[in-house]
Every structure is written in C-alpha cells, then in structure tokens.
Design a protein around this motif. Structure first.
Motif, short mmCIF file in Angstrom:
data_model
loop_
_atom_site.label_atom_id
_atom_site.label_comp_id
_atom_site.label_asym_id
_atom_site.label_seq_id
_atom_site.Cartn_x
_atom_site.Cartn_y
_atom_site.Cartn_z
N GLY A 84 0.80 -1.22 0.00
CA GLY A 84 0.00 0.00 0.00
C GLY A 84 0.83 1.27 0.00
O GLY A 84 0.32 2.36 0.26
N ASN A 85 2.11 1.15 -0.32
CA ASN A 85 3.00 2.31 -0.36
C ASN A 85 3.20 2.79 -1.78
O ASN A 85 3.21 1.99 -2.72
CB ASN A 85 4.37 1.97 0.25
N TYR A 86 3.40 4.08 -1.93
CA TYR A 86 3.70 4.65 -3.24
C TYR A 86 5.19 4.48 -3.52
O TYR A 86 5.98 4.28 -2.61
CB TYR A 86 3.31 6.13 -3.26
N PRO A 87 5.59 4.60 -4.79
CA PRO A 87 7.02 4.45 -5.11
C PRO A 87 7.86 5.54 -4.48
O PRO A 87 7.36 6.62 -4.15
CB PRO A 87 7.07 4.54 -6.64
N ALA A 88 9.14 5.28 -4.33
CA ALA A 88 10.04 6.21 -3.65
C ALA A 88 10.21 7.51 -4.41
O ALA A 88 10.43 8.56 -3.81
CB ALA A 88 11.40 5.55 -3.44
N TRP A 89 10.07 7.49 -5.74
CA TRP A 89 10.29 8.69 -6.52
C TRP A 89 9.11 9.66 -6.44
O TRP A 89 9.24 10.80 -6.85
CB TRP A 89 10.59 8.36 -7.98
N MET A 90 7.97 9.23 -5.91
CA MET A 90 6.81 10.12 -5.81
C MET A 90 6.88 10.92 -4.51
O MET A 90 6.93 10.33 -3.43
CB MET A 90 5.50 9.34 -5.85
N ASN A 91 6.86 12.24 -4.63
CA ASN A 91 6.83 13.06 -3.42
C ASN A 91 5.38 13.28 -2.99
O ASN A 91 4.44 12.87 -3.67
CB ASN A 91 7.55 14.39 -3.65
N GLN A 92 5.18 13.91 -1.86
CA GLN A 92 3.84 14.05 -1.29
C GLN A 92 2.91 14.85 -2.20
O GLN A 92 1.73 14.55 -2.31
CB GLN A 92 3.92 14.72 0.09
N ARG A 93 3.45 15.86 -2.85
CA ARG A 93 2.63 16.68 -3.74
C ARG A 93 2.14 15.84 -4.92
O ARG A 93 0.96 15.92 -5.32
CB ARG A 93 3.43 17.86 -4.25
N ALA A 94 3.01 15.00 -5.48
CA ALA A 94 2.63 14.14 -6.59
C ALA A 94 1.59 13.11 -6.15
O ALA A 94 0.66 12.79 -6.90
CB ALA A 94 3.86 13.45 -7.15
#
Length: 121
Positions: A84-94
C-alpha cells in the motif's frame, strides 16, 4: 518578471561566442588527431567516430538489458505496491495530485474520514 534588455543582449552575445569558439575548437581537435594519430594508437581509440548503425545497435543492446529493481510490483492505476506504499520517486505533492485525479476519474472510490451522520463511526 520581465526579461531585461541587458539579459537578452548577454544571451545573444553568448550564442555568438559559442558559434565562434566552437568552430575553432573543432579545428583544433582535428589537427590534434591528425598530428598525434600516427604516433599514438590510444588517441585514435579515444576519438573513435561511430556510424549511425553502430550507435543504433549499441542503443538496442542497452535497452535489452533490464534495469535491476527492488522486485516490488506497482498497480498500474493506483501506483501502490503490495504493502500500500507509493514508489520512492513520488513526493507528497505528486501523491496528492494523483489521488485527486483518481477521484475525479471515478476509478477509485474515496474513503470518508471522521464520524457519520449520527455521530457514530
């Protein structure tokens, strides 16, 4: 903010310099290769000119080699992994932007936070 005339002038002059010195540098490199090419084989190896077909073959070879990754697979729509985690390259704004786009498209239902109508969860 407006672009000043001074900035435009400097930019124009930099471009003129780049063209002028680019030609001189190219001529200097060619003469270096010609003079030292007969003596040292190392210089020929450094300045080897490749044809278009060689470059394409090299690019295909690189594309065939797959990049190593952590082994996690991400869902194509939600972009979340098994945990359920987003990829590491995605920041909070994205992540926030992606969530709002998913809500608008109707692909993923949003979860309501807080208490219900009667004050109970």
């Amino acid at each position: 903010m407006a672009k000043g005339l001074r900035c435009k002038f400097r930019k124009r002059m930099r471009n003129v310099k780049r063209e002028k010195y680019g030609k001189k540098e190219l001529e200097r490199l060619k003469t270096m290769i010609e003079t030292k090419g007969g003596q040292d084989q190392e210089i020929k190896e450094i300045y080897k000119v490749k044809t278009e077909t060689e470059l394409k073959a090299e690019m295909e070879k690189k594309s065939e080699e797959t990049m190593e990754h952590s082994g996690k697979t991400f869902h194509p729509v939600t972009l979340k992994d098994e945990d359920g985690n987003y990829p590491a390259w995605m920041n909070q704004r994205a992540i926030r932007r992606h969530k709002t786009q998913l809500k608008k498209s109707g692909r993923v239902k949003s979860k309501t936070k807080g208490k219900g109508k009667n004050g109970k969860k």
